[in-house]
Design an enzyme around this catalytic site. Sequence first.
Site, PDB file in Angstrom:
ATOM      1  N   HIS A  90       0.822  -1.217   0.000  1.00  0.00           N
ATOM      2  CA  HIS A  90       0.000   0.000   0.000  1.00  0.00           C
ATOM      3  C   HIS A  90       0.854   1.264   0.000  1.00  0.00           C
ATOM      4  CE1 HIS A  90       0.371  -0.657   4.443  1.00  0.00           C
ATOM      5  NE2 HIS A  90       0.369   0.672   4.498  1.00  0.00           N
ATOM      6  N   CYS A 175     -30.901  -3.259  -7.971  1.00  0.00           N
ATOM      7  CA  CYS A 175     -31.862  -3.846  -7.034  1.00  0.00           C
ATOM      8  C   CYS A 175     -33.302  -3.707  -7.507  1.00  0.00           C
ATOM      9  CB  CYS A 175     -31.707  -3.204  -5.657  1.00  0.00           C
ATOM     10  SG  CYS A 175     -32.050  -1.421  -5.662  1.00  0.00           S
TER      11      CYS A 175
END
Length: 209
Positions: A90, A175
Amino acid sequence: MAFSESAGAESMPGNSGLRKPRILLAASGSVAALKFGNLCHCFSEWAEVRAVATRSSLHFVDRAAIPKDVIFHTDEDEWSWSKIGDSVLHIELRRWADIMVIAPLSANTLAKIAGGLCDNLLTCIVRAWDYSKPLFIAPAMNTFMWTNPFTERHLMTIDELGITLIPPVTRRLACGDYGNGAMAEPSLIYSTVRLFFESRNQSSDGRVG
């Protein structure tokens, strides 16, 4: 993962003529991650691209759609560190990138960033990010999640860091609901980031002294 010798060099205004921009694209766990491969393609012809995907985003990301020249990182790569002296992924990615773009940004990852949590590769990069460099977010979530009071609070918090919002759009959601919360199209995300980068460089090149 090997990095080039210049990977630690920070982006310099007016430096785009020497090399391609370095864009770090990241996907979190939203169904809009189905478009992540398309997003990588949009950027890869203009920039050098590396990609990061959270574990939950892998339910939706089509890895076969990622361009072959895009290096793809997952949480497993972050935890491959074994001894002192090994590179910390990272940190290396933060050093490498000129710009980071999180698209899609889920409600869960937004809340993590606003709270300073860093429990996966993506959130560790954000926690270690150098905010002199641009970071864009393109949220994607259900309309009621987008209009939830917590979302407004979290957006205000990350705005204070200088993170730039690419707002969601209104359409029929995965959805079945209709409303605001769909991720901006990859082409719009790409054009927004590229315009910002090139405008900033032109302004820097035009400075006197």
